[in-house]
Design a protein around this motif. Structure first.
Motif, PDB file in Angstrom:
ATOM      1  N   LYS A   1      -0.125  25.057   6.259  1.00 54.49           N
ATOM      2  CA  LYS A   1       0.757  24.857   5.260  1.00 54.49           C
ATOM      3  C   LYS A   1       1.155  23.796   5.496  1.00 54.49           C
ATOM      4  O   LYS A   1       1.344  22.717   4.495  1.00 54.49           O
ATOM      5  N   ARG A   2       1.099  23.074   6.964  1.00 50.02           N
ATOM      6  CA  ARG A   2       2.569  21.395   6.410  1.00 50.02           C
ATOM      7  C   ARG A   2       1.058  21.007   6.255  1.00 50.02           C
ATOM      8  O   ARG A   2       1.554  19.394   6.719  1.00 50.02           O
ATOM      9  N   PHE A   3      -0.299  20.870   6.300  1.00 50.33           N
ATOM     10  CA  PHE A   3      -1.436  19.942   6.080  1.00 50.33           C
ATOM     11  C   PHE A   3      -1.392  19.577   4.963  1.00 50.33           C
ATOM     12  O   PHE A   3      -2.452  19.024   4.287  1.00 50.33           O
ATOM     13  N   TYR A   4      -0.816  21.085   3.588  1.00 48.40           N
ATOM     14  CA  TYR A   4      -1.146  20.946   2.761  1.00 48.40           C
ATOM     15  C   TYR A   4      -0.232  19.749   1.749  1.00 48.40           C
ATOM     16  O   TYR A   4       0.899  19.414   1.920  1.00 48.40           O
ATOM     17  N   GLY A   5      -1.046  19.094   0.514  1.00 46.96           N
ATOM     18  CA  GLY A   5       0.490  17.806  -0.204  1.00 46.96           C
ATOM     19  C   GLY A   5       0.545  19.377  -1.884  1.00 46.96           C
ATOM     20  O   GLY A   5       0.055  20.146  -1.435  1.00 46.96           O
ATOM     21  N   LYS A   6       1.994  18.217  -2.575  1.00 52.33           N
ATOM     22  CA  LYS A   6       1.881  19.037  -3.709  1.00 52.33           C
ATOM     23  C   LYS A   6       2.240  18.235  -4.773  1.00 52.33           C
ATOM     24  O   LYS A   6       2.177  16.584  -4.339  1.00 52.33           O
TER      25      LYS A   6
ATOM     26  N   ALA B   1       0.828  -1.587  -0.256  1.00 49.53           N
ATOM     27  CA  ALA B   1      -0.159  -0.324   0.437  1.00 49.53           C
ATOM     28  C   ALA B   1       0.510   1.191  -0.409  1.00 49.53           C
ATOM     29  O   ALA B   1       2.236   0.966   0.573  1.00 49.53           O
ATOM     30  N   TYR B   2       0.530   2.123  -1.028  1.00 53.55           N
ATOM     31  CA  TYR B   2       1.300   2.741  -0.536  1.00 53.55           C
ATOM     32  C   TYR B   2       0.930   4.308   0.967  1.00 53.55           C
ATOM     33  O   TYR B   2       0.385   4.210   1.242  1.00 53.55           O
ATOM     34  N   PRO B   3       2.198   4.238   0.423  1.00 60.09           N
ATOM     35  CA  PRO B   3       2.150   5.657   2.465  1.00 60.09           C
ATOM     36  C   PRO B   3       0.758   6.690   2.413  1.00 60.09           C
ATOM     37  O   PRO B   3       0.843   7.371   1.376  1.00 60.09           O
ATOM     38  N   GLN B   4       0.622   7.627   3.318  1.00 58.64           N
ATOM     39  CA  GLN B   4       0.039   8.115   3.401  1.00 58.64           C
ATOM     40  C   GLN B   4      -0.140   9.362   3.139  1.00 58.64           C
ATOM     41  O   GLN B   4      -0.784  10.184   2.239  1.00 58.64           O
ATOM     42  N   ASN B   5       1.591   9.976   3.386  1.00 65.15           N
ATOM     43  CA  ASN B   5       2.209  11.180   2.872  1.00 65.15           C
ATOM     44  C   ASN B   5       3.378  10.865   2.644  1.00 65.15           C
ATOM     45  O   ASN B   5       4.024  10.411   3.532  1.00 65.15           O
ATOM     46  N   VAL B   6       4.138  11.128   1.717  1.00 62.82           N
ATOM     47  CA  VAL B   6       5.526  11.197   0.871  1.00 62.82           C
ATOM     48  C   VAL B   6       5.744  13.175   1.360  1.00 62.82           C
ATOM     49  O   VAL B   6       5.610  13.645   0.093  1.00 62.82           O
TER      50      VAL B   6
ATOM     51  N   PRO C   1       0.317   9.735  -2.388  1.00 54.43           N
ATOM     52  CA  PRO C   1       0.964  10.346  -0.858  1.00 54.43           C
ATOM     53  C   PRO C   1       1.725  11.304  -0.807  1.00 54.43           C
ATOM     54  O   PRO C   1       0.860  12.534  -0.076  1.00 54.43           O
ATOM     55  N   MET C   2       2.292  12.043  -1.855  1.00 50.23           N
ATOM     56  CA  MET C   2       2.719  13.425  -2.171  1.00 50.23           C
ATOM     57  C   MET C   2       1.593  14.272  -1.995  1.00 50.23           C
ATOM     58  O   MET C   2       1.694  15.536  -1.788  1.00 50.23           O
ATOM     59  N   MET C   3      -0.049  14.131  -2.654  1.00 50.98           N
ATOM     60  CA  MET C   3      -0.967  14.935  -2.576  1.00 50.98           C
ATOM     61  C   MET C   3      -1.380  15.304  -1.265  1.00 50.98           C
ATOM     62  O   MET C   3      -2.958  15.841  -0.931  1.00 50.98           O
ATOM     63  N   ARG C   4      -1.331  14.150  -0.903  1.00 52.44           N
ATOM     64  CA  ARG C   4      -2.096  13.572   0.858  1.00 52.44           C
ATOM     65  C   ARG C   4      -3.547  13.931   0.932  1.00 52.44           C
ATOM     66  O   ARG C   4      -3.955  14.735   1.195  1.00 52.44           O
ATOM     67  N   LEU C   5      -3.929  13.314   0.051  1.00 50.51           N
ATOM     68  CA  LEU C   5      -5.428  13.036   0.154  1.00 50.51           C
ATOM     69  C   LEU C   5      -5.556  12.703   0.786  1.00 50.51           C
ATOM     70  O   LEU C   5      -7.506  12.783   1.943  1.00 50.51           O
ATOM     71  N   ASP C   6      -5.231  11.736   1.483  1.00 51.78           N
ATOM     72  CA  ASP C   6      -5.875  10.565   2.890  1.00 51.78           C
ATOM     73  C   ASP C   6      -5.985  11.725   4.344  1.00 51.78           C
ATOM     74  O   ASP C   6      -6.486  11.199   5.180  1.00 51.78           O
ATOM     75  N   ILE C   7      -5.522  12.753   4.295  1.00 44.91           N
ATOM     76  CA  ILE C   7      -5.608  13.475   5.772  1.00 44.91           C
ATOM     77  C   ILE C   7      -6.204  15.170   5.197  1.00 44.91           C
ATOM     78  O   ILE C   7      -6.410  15.392   4.701  1.00 44.91           O
TER      79      ILE C   7
ATOM     80  N   ALA D   1      -9.229  14.503 -14.753  1.00 41.45           N
ATOM     81  CA  ALA D   1      -8.671  12.843 -15.154  1.00 41.45           C
ATOM     82  C   ALA D   1      -8.954  12.050 -13.439  1.00 41.45           C
ATOM     83  O   ALA D   1      -8.826  13.027 -12.053  1.00 41.45           O
ATOM     84  N   GLN D   2      -8.109  10.877 -13.691  1.00 42.68           N
ATOM     85  CA  GLN D   2      -8.425  10.015 -12.039  1.00 42.68           C
ATOM     86  C   GLN D   2      -6.342  10.190 -12.256  1.00 42.68           C
ATOM     87  O   GLN D   2      -5.612  10.750 -13.582  1.00 42.68           O
ATOM     88  N   ILE D   3      -6.370   9.996 -10.964  1.00 41.14           N
ATOM     89  CA  ILE D   3      -4.763   9.984 -10.349  1.00 41.14           C
ATOM     90  C   ILE D   3      -4.207   9.022 -10.190  1.00 41.14           C
ATOM     91  O   ILE D   3      -4.832   8.066 -10.303  1.00 41.14           O
ATOM     92  N   PRO D   4      -2.991   9.021 -11.165  1.00 34.77           N
ATOM     93  CA  PRO D   4      -1.957   7.666 -10.731  1.00 34.77           C
ATOM     94  C   PRO D   4      -2.160   7.580  -8.894  1.00 34.77           C
ATOM     95  O   PRO D   4      -1.455   7.970  -8.253  1.00 34.77           O
ATOM     96  N   CYS D   5      -1.435   6.008  -9.324  1.00 28.59           N
ATOM     97  CA  CYS D   5      -1.845   6.416  -7.207  1.00 28.59           C
ATOM     98  C   CYS D   5      -0.918   6.329  -6.776  1.00 28.59           C
ATOM     99  O   CYS D   5       0.032   6.824  -5.780  1.00 28.59           O
TER     100      CYS D   5
END
Length: 443
Positions: A399-404, A78-83, A425-431, A417-421
């Motif tokens: 800012k520390r809660f936002y992803g890129k 599984a991909y990590p929650q954030n990277v 993690p770098m977009m932090r969609l699960d946070i 469009a669908q986001i590649p998996c």
């Protein structure tokens, strides 16, 4: 005489343990002197003993020495929650080498040793100037995807607003620019590090990394005085041309005999061949879509019903270009300056003195060439991920809660469009981004 057991005591059988007692069997057995006269009927069955000799009590122990192996199971990756994104390298310091410097020195010593012994270096395609047949289809696929990528971005920019800072390289994909105070422009102090937003263009999405086009990469190096005699084209296109793509406006020499070298000296390059004169047809269709210059004016806005389809095609083309460039760079040599963003496709860099970065006076303006990475040839240009593009602008307190995400990925995602998996993690969609008054309560 038949041996009869007196008592049997059973033990619980747990195969997961090692050396577990399975049972205890008590029986009568003869003395040691009478053991020579018995016949064994079975391994653990009845024993027929001859008559005679005293009988004593004994205990037989059965134990299992084999441990049961745990059933194999497949671990779900599984991909990590954030990277966290790669750190921003300081400009007042040389970039790190992609290959460890120890390995570079070892290879240089080996080449020098062979040169001292006058032994020719063993070169394989494309290091010897010949093409790699298996990579020619990859190069054509990258060029086609590059055209689709430019066309898709030019169309989507008519629908999705993109903002760029006029003082620094920051861009933002949303209805309004963010309020994060991280501008590093020359006049940022007077604006308290707030950005000065203007309308963005396709060059803000795809950072223009250009390279000199060479008819013969193994020929003469480009001198500083002759720099205007060579065309500047996107580095991705130049890489594909040297990998086998034929474009009439940008010819390239195709060798049939390999280049021979001893150390760093070329002993046989097949002679110098004059570059054919450049020509450009008025109705040339091979150059359309290869450059981002004026791309937004070439393609009209798409219909609203086809925005999602164009966004998905653009996302797929972006992945094809990135993976194709990575595959080509594993074989074909690409050099990058260790101080600035200059890139050169070829076995060695040019001699143009246009580097103005850290300590360029010590190098007389020459570039510090080293092996390039995929991010230097095809930069991702990360932007802040916006969960609600039409909502309030992003603030610096959270800012520390936002992803890129790469700018192209963020633009295509907002277009449907669908986001590649791998980008999730770098977009932090699960946070979940907390409210302003809840931020201080978050650990």
């Amino acid at each position: 005489m038949l041996l009869k057991p007196l008592a049997v005591s059973s033990a619980s059988w747990d195969p997961s343990q090692k050396g577990v007692c399975l049972g205890l069997l008590e029986f009568k057995r003869p003395q040691l002197s009478a053991l020579r006269s018995y016949t064994l009927g079975s391994k653990f069955g009845h024993e027929r003993l001859q008559k005679g000799g005293p009988i004593i009590l004994g205990t037989f122990l059965c134990a299992n020495q084999r441990a049961k192996r745990n059933p194999p199971f497949k671990k779900q990756e599984a991909y990590p929650q954030n990277v966290n994104l790669p750190p921003i390298l300081p400009k007042r310091k040389k970039k790190p080498y992609p290959i460890p410097f120890k390995e570079i020195k070892q290879a240089a010593r080996a080449d020098k040793k062979l040169a001292e012994m006058n032994i020719e270096k063993a070169l394989e395609p494309p290091k010897n100037g010949l093409l790699v047949p298996d990579l020619i289809p990859v190069a054509y696929e990258v060029v086609d995807a590059w055209k689709v990528l430019i066309k898709g971005l030019a169309q989507l920019l008519h629908i999705i607003p993109v903002h760029a800072c006029s003082e620094c390289s920051e861009i933002h994909v949303a209805q309004t620019g963010h309020c994060i105070q991280d501008c590093r422009g020359s006049t940022s102090s007077s604006r308290r590090s707030f950005h000065s937003w203007v309308k963005g263009s396709i060059n803000d999405m795809l950072v223009p990394i250009e390279s000199y086009h060479l008819y013969d990469p193994f020929g003469r190096r480009i001198k500083h005085e002759a720099r205007f005699e060579y065309d500047r084209i996107p580095a991705v296109v130049e890489l594909c041309i040297q990998a086998g793509v034929d474009i009439p406006e940008y010819p390239s020499r195709r060798r049939t005999k390999p280049v021979r070298m001893i150390g760093k000296k070329v002993i046989d390059r097949g002679g110098f061949v004059e570059e054919p004169k450049r020509w450009c047809s008025a109705n040339s269709s091979s150059l359309v879509g290869l450059d981002t210059y004026g791309a937004c004016g070439l393609y009209p806005p798409p219909p609203l019903s086809g925005v999602a389809r164009i966004a998905q095609e653009t996302m797929d083309a972006y992945e094809i270009v990135r993976l194709g460039v990575d595959k080509l760079m594993r074989k074909y040599t690409v050099k990058a300056c260790g101080y600035c963003s200059e890139v050169h496709v070829g076995p060695w860099g040019h001699s143009v003195k246009l580097c103005g970065e850290f300590k360029h006076q010590w190098r007389d303006g020459k570039h510090g060439w080293q092996d390039a990475t995929v991010e230097e040839v095809f930069p991702p240009n990360y932007v802040w991920h916006v969960q609600d593009p039409k909502g309030p602008p992003l603030g610096g307190a959270l800012k520390r809660f936002y992803g890129k995400a790469p700018a192209v990925v963020e633009l295509c995602m907002q277009a449907g469009a669908q986001i590649p998996c791998k980008y999730k993690p770098m977009m932090r969609l699960d946070i979940v981004v907390p409210e302003s008054e809840e931020a201080r309560l978050v650990a």
